[in-house]
Write a protein that holds these residues in place. Structure first.
Motif, short mmCIF file in Angstrom:
data_model
loop_
_atom_site.label_atom_id
_atom_site.label_comp_id
_atom_site.label_asym_id
_atom_site.label_seq_id
_atom_site.Cartn_x
_atom_site.Cartn_y
_atom_site.Cartn_z
N PRO A 255 -29.30 50.97 92.65
CA PRO A 255 -29.93 49.66 92.95
C PRO A 255 -31.14 49.80 93.89
CG PRO A 255 -27.53 49.49 93.04
CD PRO A 255 -27.84 50.95 92.92
N LYS A 256 -31.04 50.70 94.88
CA LYS A 256 -32.15 50.88 95.82
C LYS A 256 -33.37 51.48 95.10
CE LYS A 256 -33.10 53.29 100.21
NZ LYS A 256 -33.77 54.52 99.79
N LEU A 257 -33.12 52.46 94.23
CA LEU A 257 -34.21 53.08 93.46
C LEU A 257 -34.94 52.03 92.62
CD1 LEU A 257 -32.82 56.41 92.01
CD2 LEU A 257 -34.90 56.12 93.37
N VAL A 258 -34.15 51.13 92.05
CA VAL A 258 -34.74 50.07 91.24
C VAL A 258 -35.64 49.20 92.11
CG1 VAL A 258 -34.21 47.96 89.92
CG2 VAL A 258 -32.88 50.04 89.53
N ALA A 293 -25.54 44.39 90.90
CA ALA A 293 -26.49 44.85 91.92
C ALA A 293 -27.84 45.25 91.31
CB ALA A 293 -25.89 46.02 92.68
N ILE A 294 -27.83 45.69 90.05
CA ILE A 294 -29.11 46.03 89.39
C ILE A 294 -29.91 44.74 89.15
CG2 ILE A 294 -30.18 47.09 87.33
CD1 ILE A 294 -28.61 49.11 89.01
N LEU A 295 -29.24 43.70 88.69
CA LEU A 295 -29.94 42.42 88.47
C LEU A 295 -30.45 41.86 89.79
CD1 LEU A 295 -27.71 40.73 85.73
CD2 LEU A 295 -29.89 41.93 85.43
N ASP A 296 -29.63 41.97 90.85
CA ASP A 296 -30.08 41.51 92.18
C ASP A 296 -31.34 42.27 92.59
OD1 ASP A 296 -27.82 39.95 92.19
OD2 ASP A 296 -26.75 41.10 93.71
N SER A 297 -31.36 43.58 92.30
CA SER A 297 -32.51 44.40 92.68
C SER A 297 -33.77 43.97 91.93
CB SER A 297 -32.24 45.88 92.40
OG SER A 297 -31.20 46.33 93.22
N TYR A 298 -33.63 43.66 90.63
CA TYR A 298 -34.79 43.16 89.87
C TYR A 298 -35.31 41.89 90.53
CZ TYR A 298 -33.64 46.19 85.83
OH TYR A 298 -33.41 47.25 85.00
N GLU A 299 -34.37 40.98 90.84
CA GLU A 299 -34.75 39.70 91.41
C GLU A 299 -35.52 39.88 92.72
OE1 GLU A 299 -31.60 36.49 90.11
OE2 GLU A 299 -31.60 36.72 92.29
N THR A 300 -34.98 40.75 93.59
CA THR A 300 -35.61 40.98 94.90
C THR A 300 -36.98 41.64 94.74
OG1 THR A 300 -33.41 41.34 95.78
CG2 THR A 300 -35.24 42.08 97.16
#
Ligand code: CAA
Length: 376
Positions: A255-258, A293-300
């Motif tokens: 998630p952080k890498l994304v 968490a991947i979708l949250d990362s895209y959003e952020t």
């Protein structure tokens, strides 16, 4: 993209019951600490239910699935031998019915599935036979592309369609998670996450250029496709064949890498087609839901408004992550949403399809919503 179809196995598993089911089935009920951890992960997963081909009875009939000292690859492939082409054919049959032309008009077939990893001919031949495709159909089999497999197969389909006049490319992605299923292992917490995340399903689409008027009703124009690789991340997500099936490894840094990389990947993709990357909320988003968490990362990272990833979140909630098949469910959900809200406004909207796979590979495609296909 002229049609989309999806299918799932019958066996539905509720996420709020999964930890109890998993620790009972794997005969590890005494590991209360790990069960509690899995319950915490399930609660935060954004998943309500999933569909799984494997059942308690099936697992108990094959003790080698739970015993890492015994080889189980053959068992796993045997269990999926019929299930995979049948699930794929079910999704493809829906896509063909929606398309409105006979299956014999399909000129190319792309099948993506990890379940065909150990032998040739693969599931593509069985799928072609089940659908009654012509012997002249040009088949391509893809394997082990993980979650980016659907976007990748669609990218190939776009190239085939654009470079062969009149081509009609059937793309099918199908994954059955029993290849990876195993009991809890205290040294492999990522596996515990994987057990809560993945579901089984198949997705299909038909791709072609120059739609035949009055028969073919295009849904998305696949404008421009690209792939980016994040340097130095080859160990972050890995799929490896072993005597125990497919070993799935995923690092918690994903998630952080994304968050750190996705914006630049998209800037590079949008600029050549003249789309500005300072108004990403003006686009629709068909993102592969790798995990909540991947979708949250895209959003952020992209500054997306709540609701922009609603189609991806709904698919994650209702089906889990079905590897490459998932993106077809997201596109289908998007198509339905475009129809049910203001079609006039949504038609002509620009958007992005997005998926991550081992590499880390980022598959991206700029889409233009041109219609909503035929009625369901
Ligand atoms: N490995 C091991 N443990 C992990 C983990 C990982 N990758 N991710 C989370 N955890 C653990 C945390 O350590 C934590 O443990 P404790 O409760 O004991 O503290 C627990 O899970 C819950 O974590 P959080 O409290 O931080 O909750 P969260 O908000 O992060 O939600 C989650 C947990 C639902 C698993 C979320 O982290 C998530 O969605 N992760 C993304 C999963 C992922 O990487 N998906 C991509 C799959 S790979 C892919 O898509 C590409 C492909 O090709 C297959």
């Amino acid at each position: 993209m002229l049609a989309i179809g999806t299918s799932n196995p019958m066996n539905c598993v509720r996420q709020n019951e999964y930890a109890d089911w998993y620790f009972r089935v794997t005969k590890r009920d005494h590991l209360g600490k790990w069960k509690d951890k899995m319950k915490r992960i399930c609660e935060k997963s954004g998943i309500r239910k999933r569909y799984l081909h494997h059942t308690e009875k099936m697992i108990h009939g094959h003790p080698e699935l739970l015993d890492p000292t015994l080889p189980s690859l053959r068992t796993r492939l045997g269990i999926t031998e019929d299930a995979v082409p049948e699930l794929a054919a079910a999704a493809a049959t829906k896509a063909i019915a929606q398309w409105g032309r006979p299956a014999g008009d399909i000129t190319h077939l792309i099948v993506n599935s990890a379940n065909s990893v150990a032998g040739s001919p693969g599931a593509d031949l069985r799928v072609a036979a089940l659908l009654g495709l012509q012997p002249s159909v040009q088949r391509t089999m893809l394997c082990l592309h993980g979650c980016s497999g659907g976007c990748l197969a669609l990218r190939l389909a776009k190239d085939l369609a654009e470079n062969n006049i009149g081509a009609r490319v059937l793309v099918v992605c199908v994954e059955v998670f029993v290849l990876c299923f195993r009991g809890p292992d205290a040294t492999r917490l990522d596996e515990l996450v994987a057990m809560t995340l993945f579901g089984d399903g198949a997705g299909a689409a038909i791709v072609g250029t120059g739609p035949v008027n009055a028969v073919e009703r295009p849904i998305f124009h696949m404008v421009s496709a690209s792939q980016a690789t994040l340097p130095g991340t080859e160990n972050v997500v890995e799929l490896k064949i072993s005597e125990n099936g497919v070993d799935f490894e995923m690092s918690s840094v994903l998630p952080k890498l994304v968050r750190e990389n996705i914006k630049q990947c998209l800037v590079n993709t949008l600029a050549p087609v003249g789309l500005a990357s300072d108004d990403l909320n003006g686009l629709f988003w068909a993102a592969h839901p790798g995990g909540r968490a991947i979708l949250d990362s895209y959003e952020t990272a992209l500054g997306l408004e709540p609701g922009k990833l609603a189609a991806s979140r709904r698919v994650l909630s209702e089906y889990g992550n079905m590897f490459g098949a998932t993106i077809f469910f997201v596109l289908d959900e998007m198509r339905r949403r475009h129809r049910s809200c203001n079609e006039e406004r949504e038609k002509g909207e620009w958007g992005v399809m997005l998926g991550l796979g081992p590499g880390i590979s980022v598959e991206m495609m700029v889409l233009h919503a041109v219609g909503t296909g035929v009625e369901d």
